[in-house]
Enzyme design. Structure first.
Site, PDB file in Angstrom:
ATOM      1  N   ARG A  14       3.029  -8.868  -6.001  1.00 51.53           N
ATOM      2  CA  ARG A  14       4.183  -9.119  -5.134  1.00 51.53           C
ATOM      3  C   ARG A  14       3.658  -9.436  -3.741  1.00 51.53           C
ATOM      4  O   ARG A  14       2.821  -8.690  -3.215  1.00 51.53           O
ATOM      5  CB  ARG A  14       5.080  -7.869  -5.121  1.00 51.53           C
ATOM      6  CG  ARG A  14       6.305  -8.002  -4.250  1.00 51.53           C
ATOM      7  CD  ARG A  14       7.261  -6.829  -4.443  1.00 51.53           C
ATOM      8  NE  ARG A  14       6.750  -5.568  -3.884  1.00 51.53           N
ATOM      9  CZ  ARG A  14       7.449  -4.431  -3.856  1.00 51.53           C
ATOM     10  NH1 ARG A  14       8.676  -4.381  -4.376  1.00 51.53           N
ATOM     11  NH2 ARG A  14       6.926  -3.338  -3.341  1.00 51.53           N
ATOM     12  N   LYS A  34       9.778  -0.692  12.629  1.00 50.32           N
ATOM     13  CA  LYS A  34       9.246   0.682  12.709  1.00 50.32           C
ATOM     14  C   LYS A  34       8.184   0.764  13.822  1.00 50.32           C
ATOM     15  O   LYS A  34       8.125   1.744  14.573  1.00 50.32           O
ATOM     16  CB  LYS A  34       8.655   1.120  11.365  1.00 50.32           C
ATOM     17  CG  LYS A  34       9.686   1.289  10.267  1.00 50.32           C
ATOM     18  CD  LYS A  34      10.673   2.412  10.560  1.00 50.32           C
ATOM     19  CE  LYS A  34      11.763   2.528   9.527  1.00 50.32           C
ATOM     20  NZ  LYS A  34      12.886   3.387   9.939  1.00 50.32           N
ATOM     21  N   TYR A  58      11.018  -5.723   8.751  1.00 54.79           N
ATOM     22  CA  TYR A  58      11.345  -4.302   8.576  1.00 54.79           C
ATOM     23  C   TYR A  58      10.213  -3.425   9.136  1.00 54.79           C
ATOM     24  O   TYR A  58      10.428  -2.519   9.943  1.00 54.79           O
ATOM     25  CB  TYR A  58      11.580  -3.966   7.089  1.00 54.79           C
ATOM     26  CG  TYR A  58      11.391  -2.513   6.783  1.00 54.79           C
ATOM     27  CD1 TYR A  58      12.375  -1.586   7.110  1.00 54.79           C
ATOM     28  CD2 TYR A  58      10.190  -2.032   6.232  1.00 54.79           C
ATOM     29  CE1 TYR A  58      12.170  -0.224   6.886  1.00 54.79           C
ATOM     30  CE2 TYR A  58       9.989  -0.684   5.999  1.00 54.79           C
ATOM     31  CZ  TYR A  58      10.982   0.214   6.322  1.00 54.79           C
ATOM     32  OH  TYR A  58      10.771   1.539   6.112  1.00 54.79           O
ATOM     33  N   ASN A  63       5.749   7.277   0.332  1.00 54.32           N
ATOM     34  CA  ASN A  63       6.818   6.723  -0.526  1.00 54.32           C
ATOM     35  C   ASN A  63       7.739   7.829  -1.057  1.00 54.32           C
ATOM     36  O   ASN A  63       7.352   8.547  -1.991  1.00 54.32           O
ATOM     37  CB  ASN A  63       6.189   5.964  -1.696  1.00 54.32           C
ATOM     38  CG  ASN A  63       5.624   4.629  -1.276  1.00 54.32           C
ATOM     39  OD1 ASN A  63       4.832   4.562  -0.335  1.00 54.32           O
ATOM     40  ND2 ASN A  63       6.020   3.571  -1.934  1.00 54.32           N
ATOM     41  N   SER A  85       7.330   5.182   9.212  1.00 56.26           N
ATOM     42  CA  SER A  85       6.848   4.833   7.877  1.00 56.26           C
ATOM     43  C   SER A  85       5.350   4.574   7.897  1.00 56.26           C
ATOM     44  O   SER A  85       4.802   4.102   8.899  1.00 56.26           O
ATOM     45  CB  SER A  85       7.581   3.559   7.438  1.00 56.26           C
ATOM     46  OG  SER A  85       6.959   2.992   6.317  1.00 56.26           O
ATOM     47  N   PHE A 124      18.035   8.511  11.087  1.00 53.59           N
ATOM     48  CA  PHE A 124      17.685   7.794   9.854  1.00 53.59           C
ATOM     49  C   PHE A 124      18.275   6.388   9.827  1.00 53.59           C
ATOM     50  O   PHE A 124      17.743   5.520   9.143  1.00 53.59           O
ATOM     51  CB  PHE A 124      18.253   8.514   8.618  1.00 53.59           C
ATOM     52  CG  PHE A 124      17.705   9.881   8.390  1.00 53.59           C
ATOM     53  CD1 PHE A 124      16.450  10.060   7.847  1.00 53.59           C
ATOM     54  CD2 PHE A 124      18.455  11.016   8.701  1.00 53.59           C
ATOM     55  CE1 PHE A 124      15.944  11.317   7.621  1.00 53.59           C
ATOM     56  CE2 PHE A 124      17.956  12.284   8.478  1.00 53.59           C
ATOM     57  CZ  PHE A 124      16.702  12.436   7.934  1.00 53.59           C
TER      58      PHE A 124
HETATM   59  C1  UD1 Z   1       8.028  -0.331   0.835  1.00 50.45           C
HETATM   60  C2  UD1 Z   1       7.627  -0.416   2.284  1.00 50.45           C
HETATM   61  C3  UD1 Z   1       7.826   0.918   2.940  1.00 50.45           C
HETATM   62  C4  UD1 Z   1       9.255   1.331   2.801  1.00 50.45           C
HETATM   63  C5  UD1 Z   1       9.581   1.407   1.325  1.00 50.45           C
HETATM   64  C6  UD1 Z   1      11.024   1.805   1.146  1.00 50.45           C
HETATM   65  C7  UD1 Z   1       5.828  -1.813   3.068  1.00 50.45           C
HETATM   66  C8  UD1 Z   1       4.378  -2.136   2.973  1.00 50.45           C
HETATM   67  N1  UD1 Z   1       6.234  -0.800   2.331  1.00 50.45           N
HETATM   68  O1  UD1 Z   1       7.064   0.505   0.192  1.00 50.45           O
HETATM   69  O2  UD1 Z   1       7.512   0.843   4.299  1.00 50.45           O
HETATM   70  O3  UD1 Z   1       9.451   2.573   3.416  1.00 50.45           O
HETATM   71  O4  UD1 Z   1       9.337   0.133   0.716  1.00 50.45           O
HETATM   72  O5  UD1 Z   1      11.915   0.780   1.133  1.00 50.45           O
HETATM   73  O6  UD1 Z   1       6.548  -2.451   3.790  1.00 50.45           O
HETATM   74  N2  UD1 Z   1       6.363  -1.975  -7.900  1.00 50.45           N
HETATM   75  C9  UD1 Z   1       6.315  -2.564  -9.137  1.00 50.45           C
HETATM   76  N3  UD1 Z   1       7.467  -2.985  -9.707  1.00 50.45           N
HETATM   77  C10 UD1 Z   1       8.686  -2.863  -9.082  1.00 50.45           C
HETATM   78  C11 UD1 Z   1       8.728  -2.236  -7.818  1.00 50.45           C
HETATM   79  C12 UD1 Z   1       7.543  -1.822  -7.244  1.00 50.45           C
HETATM   80  O7  UD1 Z   1       5.237  -2.700  -9.723  1.00 50.45           O
HETATM   81  O8  UD1 Z   1       9.704  -3.293  -9.654  1.00 50.45           O
HETATM   82  C13 UD1 Z   1       5.124  -1.470  -7.276  1.00 50.45           C
HETATM   83  C14 UD1 Z   1       4.777  -2.138  -5.964  1.00 50.45           C
HETATM   84  O9  UD1 Z   1       3.964  -3.250  -6.159  1.00 50.45           O
HETATM   85  C15 UD1 Z   1       4.042  -1.002  -5.230  1.00 50.45           C
HETATM   86  C16 UD1 Z   1       4.674   0.269  -5.783  1.00 50.45           C
HETATM   87  O10 UD1 Z   1       5.331  -0.105  -6.981  1.00 50.45           O
HETATM   88  O11 UD1 Z   1       2.698  -1.012  -5.601  1.00 50.45           O
HETATM   89  C17 UD1 Z   1       5.682   0.870  -4.836  1.00 50.45           C
HETATM   90  O12 UD1 Z   1       6.593  -0.127  -4.434  1.00 50.45           O
HETATM   91  P1  UD1 Z   1       7.919   0.216  -3.599  1.00 50.45           P
HETATM   92  O13 UD1 Z   1       8.629   1.342  -4.259  1.00 50.45           O
HETATM   93  O14 UD1 Z   1       8.667  -1.062  -3.434  1.00 50.45           O
HETATM   94  O15 UD1 Z   1       7.397   0.752  -2.211  1.00 50.45           O
HETATM   95  P2  UD1 Z   1       6.378   0.099  -1.164  1.00 50.45           P
HETATM   96  O16 UD1 Z   1       6.319  -1.371  -1.297  1.00 50.45           O
HETATM   97  O17 UD1 Z   1       5.111   0.863  -1.266  1.00 50.45           O
END
Ligand code: UD1
Length: 339
Positions: free
Chosen positions: A295, A153, A149, A179, A124, A80
């Site tokens: 974002r 992977k 990042y 996720n 991932s 991990f």
């Molecule tokens: C990202 C990485 C993934 C990694 C994971 C854990 C990419 C494409 N994805 O996933 O590989 O394993 O992080 O660190 O590199 N969101 C909001 N508000 C926030 C936070 C998030 O709206 O404050 C939304 C984002 O736009 C997204 C969703 O929530 O649509 C999930 O976001 P997040 O939890 O950051 O995960 P990923 O970006 O999908």
């Protein structure tokens, strides 16, 4: 004995618990750069068994080799240990390549030298980028990474593949996580991000607890039913159990070739707004949120085809979104009350 690198981290700690529950003896190594030694006490509280622990940075090759000398019973490694913040990786790419790739090379070299040849790797869904066809299968093409990042992977998968080609005794499985969210039902271990969370669910629970004034939702103009992004949110205990079945598959020689990949998700796409609504429903709380712009680097939608993991590993996600979000909330409350 199973070596878990990064075993005090979020997914690592849950996996240690599940490995112990399945009867494995576990050795954790961690440099504690993004976690806390107290997690070891908490694992012991949950399982009644204290895992072995060594404070070790895998970038130190000599010490990594010494570890295998000290613990000749290590029969498999779950790897991990890695840095995982997408935004930070854009700022500090060299640190990410050094940490994530350097550590992988050291652990594989040590494994080769000490003939420990069973390996499970944390990959991932980021390797798929924005797929054209959903759900994504393990055969879907990988796309150029959006961040250093993500690239670590991809490169890691390639390094493991090349090593597996060169050494037929080496047996590896890469689990491509979607996720991961939620926490152990005990509320004793969970996700504990450093500083302001980047990921959605810790941001939601911290906002609900009053640590953050409001959640920003990144975009509602995507081509999705409610306009917000879609992901496949997998319960961390379900994910941890996938590692246990992967390890058993390798140790029992049930794998079909010496490097296999599996998608580990629920198979269901959930939008950001659905996460917020479900969280509000199960906790009976109102979440303060606003919709802001997209974002950079976010993909629009992705979810997994999980039939391969189901058929080959006999693994399927068991926990639903409601109980998973409640477990995240329970963990946040428990942790804040005692720290
Ligand atoms: C990202 C990485 C993934 C990694 C994971 C854990 C990419 C494409 N994805 O996933 O590989 O394993 O992080 O660190 O590199 N969101 C909001 N508000 C926030 C936070 C998030 O709206 O404050 C939304 C984002 O736009 C997204 C969703 O929530 O649509 C999930 O976001 P997040 O939890 O950051 O995960 P990923 O970006 O999908």
């Amino acid at each position: 004995m199973i070596l878990t690198t990064g075993g005090t981290g979020y997914i690592g700690s849950h996996t240690v618990v599940e490995l112990q529950k399945a009867g494995f003896e576990v050795l954790i190594i961690d440099n504690l750069s993004n976690s806390n030694a107290e997690i070891i006490d908490r694992i012991e509280q949950i399982t009644g068994i204290r895992p072995f622990f060594e404070l070790l940075d895998l970038k130190n090759k000599e010490k990594t080799f010494d570890l295998f000398k000290k613990y000749p019973k290590i029969e498999a490694v779950v790897h991990f240990a890695a840095s995982k913040a997408v935004g930070e990786s854009v700022q500090k790419p060299l640190m990410y390549y050094e940490n994530n790739i350097g550590s992988l090379l050291n652990i594989l070299q040590a494994m080769e030298k000490y003939h420990c040849l069973h390996f499970v790797f944390s990959s991932s869904c980021t390797v798929y980028g924005q797929p054209d066809i959903l759900p994504v299968t393990e055969k879907s093409i990988r796309q150029p990474a959006e961040s250093p990042y993500g690239n670590t992977k991809m490169i890691s998968e390639d390094i493991i593949k090349d090593f597996a080609v060169s050494n037929k005794s080496f047996q590896a499985i890469a689990l491509r996580y979607f996720n991961p969210i939620g926490a152990h039902e005990s509320g004793l271990i969970g996700e504990l991000p450093n500083g302001i969370p980047n990921n959605l669910v810790p941001f939601v629970t911290q906002t609900a607890f009053g640590l953050r004034p409001k959640l920003s939702i990144f975009g509602n103009d995507y081509n999705t039913p409610d306009g917000s992004c879609i992901r496949d949110y997998i319960n961390v205990v379900d994910l941890a159990q996938a590692h246990v079945v992967a390890i058993k598959r390798l140790l029992d020689n049930k794998n079909k070739n010496n490097f296999e990949f599996f998608n580990i998700g629920t198979g269901k796409g959930i939008s950001v707004l659905e996460i917020v609504k479900t969280f509000e429903k199960v906790t009976d709380l109102k979440l303060n949120y606003e919709i802001i712009g997209r974002r950079i680097g976010d993909i629009e939608k992705i979810w997994a085809e999980t039939s391969l993991a189901n058929e080959e590993l006999g693994w399927k996600a068991q926990r639903n979104l409601e109980e998973t979000l409640l477990s995240a909330w329970n963990w946040e409350c428990n942790y804040r009350k005692t720290n």
